[in-house]
Design an enzyme around this catalytic site. Structure first.
Site, short mmCIF file in Angstrom:
data_model
loop_
_atom_site.label_atom_id
_atom_site.label_comp_id
_atom_site.label_asym_id
_atom_site.label_seq_id
_atom_site.Cartn_x
_atom_site.Cartn_y
_atom_site.Cartn_z
N LYS A 24 74.92 61.62 35.36
CA LYS A 24 75.07 60.17 35.12
C LYS A 24 73.85 59.67 34.32
CE LYS A 24 73.74 57.22 38.48
NZ LYS A 24 72.78 56.16 38.10
N ASN A 25 72.65 60.09 34.74
CA ASN A 25 71.44 59.52 34.15
C ASN A 25 71.03 60.14 32.82
OD1 ASN A 25 71.39 57.75 36.22
ND2 ASN A 25 69.70 58.69 37.34
N CYS A 118 67.41 45.18 42.70
CA CYS A 118 68.51 45.81 43.42
C CYS A 118 67.99 46.25 44.78
CB CYS A 118 69.06 46.98 42.63
SG CYS A 118 67.92 48.32 42.58
N ARG A 123 62.69 46.17 40.01
CA ARG A 123 63.09 47.04 38.90
C ARG A 123 62.57 46.38 37.62
NH1 ARG A 123 67.18 50.41 40.54
NH2 ARG A 123 66.60 51.70 38.78
N ASP A 306 65.37 59.95 44.04
CA ASP A 306 66.83 59.86 44.17
C ASP A 306 67.40 60.85 45.18
OD1 ASP A 306 67.62 59.02 40.69
OD2 ASP A 306 66.73 57.90 42.34
N ARG A 398 79.64 54.63 42.20
CA ARG A 398 78.86 54.26 41.02
C ARG A 398 78.25 55.51 40.40
NH1 ARG A 398 74.31 50.45 42.11
NH2 ARG A 398 73.93 51.16 39.99
C1 EPZ Z 1 65.58 55.71 36.58
O1 EPZ Z 1 65.47 54.34 36.88
C2 EPZ Z 1 66.87 56.19 37.23
N1 EPZ Z 1 68.01 55.48 36.65
C3 EPZ Z 1 66.81 55.94 38.74
O2 EPZ Z 1 68.00 56.48 39.30
C4 EPZ Z 1 65.61 56.68 39.30
O3 EPZ Z 1 65.49 56.39 40.68
C5 EPZ Z 1 64.32 56.24 38.58
O4 EPZ Z 1 64.47 56.43 37.16
C6 EPZ Z 1 63.10 57.03 39.04
O5 EPZ Z 1 63.32 58.39 38.82
C7 EPZ Z 1 68.49 55.89 35.45
O6 EPZ Z 1 67.99 56.83 34.85
C8 EPZ Z 1 69.66 55.13 34.92
P1 EPZ Z 1 61.60 53.74 36.39
P2 EPZ Z 1 64.36 53.43 36.12
O7 EPZ Z 1 61.54 52.80 35.22
O8 EPZ Z 1 64.13 53.94 34.77
C9 EPZ Z 1 58.24 50.67 37.77
C10 EPZ Z 1 69.97 56.47 40.57
O9 EPZ Z 1 70.11 56.47 41.79
N2 EPZ Z 1 58.42 50.09 36.43
O10 EPZ Z 1 61.22 55.16 36.18
O11 EPZ Z 1 64.78 52.01 36.30
C11 EPZ Z 1 59.49 50.45 38.62
O12 EPZ Z 1 59.42 49.17 39.24
C12 EPZ Z 1 68.92 55.58 39.94
O13 EPZ Z 1 70.62 57.19 39.76
C13 EPZ Z 1 57.59 49.03 36.03
O14 EPZ Z 1 56.72 48.59 36.79
O15 EPZ Z 1 63.06 53.71 36.99
C14 EPZ Z 1 59.45 51.59 39.59
O16 EPZ Z 1 58.62 51.24 40.69
C15 EPZ Z 1 68.26 54.67 40.97
N3 EPZ Z 1 57.77 48.48 34.79
C16 EPZ Z 1 58.79 52.73 38.81
O17 EPZ Z 1 58.14 52.10 37.68
C17 EPZ Z 1 58.74 48.95 33.93
O18 EPZ Z 1 58.86 48.42 32.80
C18 EPZ Z 1 59.78 53.77 38.27
O19 EPZ Z 1 60.77 53.07 37.57
C19 EPZ Z 1 59.57 50.03 34.36
C20 EPZ Z 1 59.38 50.58 35.60
#
Ligand code: EPZ
Length: 419
Positions: A24-25, A118, A123, A306, A398
């Site tokens: 998916k990702n 969420c 996020r 995850d 989802r």
């Molecule tokens: C991706 O989300 C995945 N989703 C998530 O999978 C996964 O849990 C996550 O990466 C971590 O591995 C997809 O790939 C579609 P991040 P993402 O930006 O990119 C902070 C699932 O279950 N952050 O790596 O949204 C954020 O708050 C989903 O399939 C900032 O502060 O995660 C978090 O604490 C859930 N500022 C951390 O970084 C930003 O601009 C990691 O977030 C971006 C992120």
């Protein structure tokens, strides 16, 4: 999106082969990247899950023609009609933020509804927006929308303040059409990013550093159509390997790339699980009592956040006290209250879950709060005594392609009722 209630009769003997679907990702950023191409793209091995359907619908509203069936997406975005992502889309799936970078780079203007928070925590998207500003974009956030404008993005040297998967993906995609070279530092290195880069290169993008935390992109004027097969889904892979540890030394998980879940396999071995790998198949033996472990979630190649909820369920069956520290998201323990309803003994202290085992789990009425939490509840229900009912089970659909069907095929007794 339709909603479902799932009923699961526990303690069925499971035996047989589960085939892992496409990631998916990886599918989500690669679908968004089709905006960068001036002709048709064929994506194969795309999982039929709600978040992917939502992304496909978003692209159709932007101007895509094509179709998505039998795990194949034919899509053509040579004409951008409406460079907007509405709140109905971004409310349903946060990953619609992945449209911002490619749409701005291709069209010079993009208007994307802010992705909501969420169930698993903040996020934020500040790294995404900061990076685009560094590339010369004019960004306004008002009335719940991000409006981004730039005649043509300029190559920049940008260091992510923190590791972000979709932040890395968004800026790599935006850079492929920028004027000049972009250097992105402190990038995430998840396999889905490596697959996105392979996909972009097949469209004509000029990218180096794949698999490292420093990616260099030399911008082009436009990318072209291509055909690509998505990598297998490592989180689905890990979820079913954990199911095998819980319910059956006769389960084979197929279409695996074991190194994608190396951190999970290492932890399972520490717990006393015997793992057999033959080509793309992983099977499990649990020779005796499992041992407690201490786990930290970390960016890849560390233990993935995850799989945190799913491992928590397994740790309820371990004789002793285990701890999981959730270092990525600030509110990713919503499954704990539900597992405790089944008889688990889990306490939360800040970002640490303390799991005391062994708990005999009993069927209960549960609520699915988010995608991976819902998977942990299904795993609990498979080993619970009696029947379990899970509300809001749309969460499961989802991100997991036909989990009830895949588990029923190997002996489970799961039914999903539309509500
Ligand atoms: C991706 O989300 C995945 N989703 C998530 O999978 C996964 O849990 C996550 O990466 C971590 O591995 C997809 O790939 C579609 P991040 P993402 O930006 O990119 C902070 C699932 O279950 N952050 O790596 O949204 C954020 O708050 C989903 O399939 C900032 O502060 O995660 C978090 O604490 C859930 N500022 C951390 O970084 C930003 O601009 C990691 O977030 C971006 C992120």
């Amino acid at each position: 999106m339709d909603n479902y209630k799932i009923r699961i009769a526990g303690r069925k003997r499971l035996s047989g082969t589960i085939i892992v679907s496409g990631a998916k990702n990886a599918s989500l950023p690669e679908l968004a990247a089709t905006i960068l191409a001036d002709s048709e793209v064929l994506l194969k091995g795309v999982p039929n899950v709600e978040d992917v359907n939502t992304m496909f619908n978003a692209l159709e509203r932007i101007g895509a023609t094509g179709n998505f069936d039998h795990n194949k997406v034919n899509i053509n975005l040579s004409n951008i009609k409406e460079p907007v992502v509405s709140e109905t889309i971004s409310k349903t799936s946060r990953s619609s933020i992945l449209i911002l970078g490619p749409l701005l780079a291709r069209n010079g203007y993009a208007r994307v509804s802010l992705p909501g928070g969420c169930a698993i925590g903040d996020r934020k998207i500040d790294f995404h927006l900061e990076g685009l500003k560094r590339m010369g974009a004019e960004i306004n956030v008002e009335d719940g929308y991000i409006s981004a404008r730039s005649k043509r993005l300029k190559g920049a040297d940008y260091t992510f303040p923190g590791v972000s998967v979709t932040g890395t993906e968004n800026l790599i995609m935006a850079s492929t059409l920028a004027d000049g070279e972009t250097i992105l530092r402190n990038c995430a290195v998840e396999p889905e990013i490596t697959d996105l880069i392979t996909f972009l290169e097949s469209m004509g993008a000029d990218i180096t550093g794949q698999g490292t935390d420093t990616i260099r992109i030399s911008g082009k004027d436009i990318l072209s159509g291509t055909s690509h097969t998505v990598i297998p889904d490592r989180i689905e892979m890990g979820t079913y390997v954990i199911a095998a540890c819980l319910r059956g030394d006769n389960i084979v998980v197929k279409n695996c790339i074991p190194e994608y879940i190396g951190s999970l396999l290492k932890i399972l071995e520490l717990m006393g699980v015997e793992i057999t790998i033959i080509k793309d198949e992983i099977s499990i033996k649990v020779p005796g009592r499992l041992k407690p472990v201490e786990v930290n979630t970390d960016p890849y190649p560390g233990f993935p956040t995850d799989l945190q909820a799913q491992l928590t369920t397994l740790l309820t069956q371990v004789d002793g006290v285990s701890h999981i520290r959730e270092n990525i998201f600030n509110n990713r323990f919503k499954h704990v209250i539900e597992l405790n309803k089944m008889g688990a003994n889990i306490a939360i202290n800040g970002n640490i879950a303390e799991i005391k085992g062994i708990s005999g789990l009993k069927g209960a009425y549960l609520n699915a709060t988010d995608l991976r939490a819902s998977a942990s509840l299904v795993l609990g229900a498979l080993i619970a005594e009696g029947e379990t009912y899970i509300d809001n089970a749309y969460q499961l659909f989802r991100g997991y392609e036909d989990m009830p069907g895949k588990l029923n095929k190997i002996g489970a007794d799961i039914s999903a009722m539309k509500v």
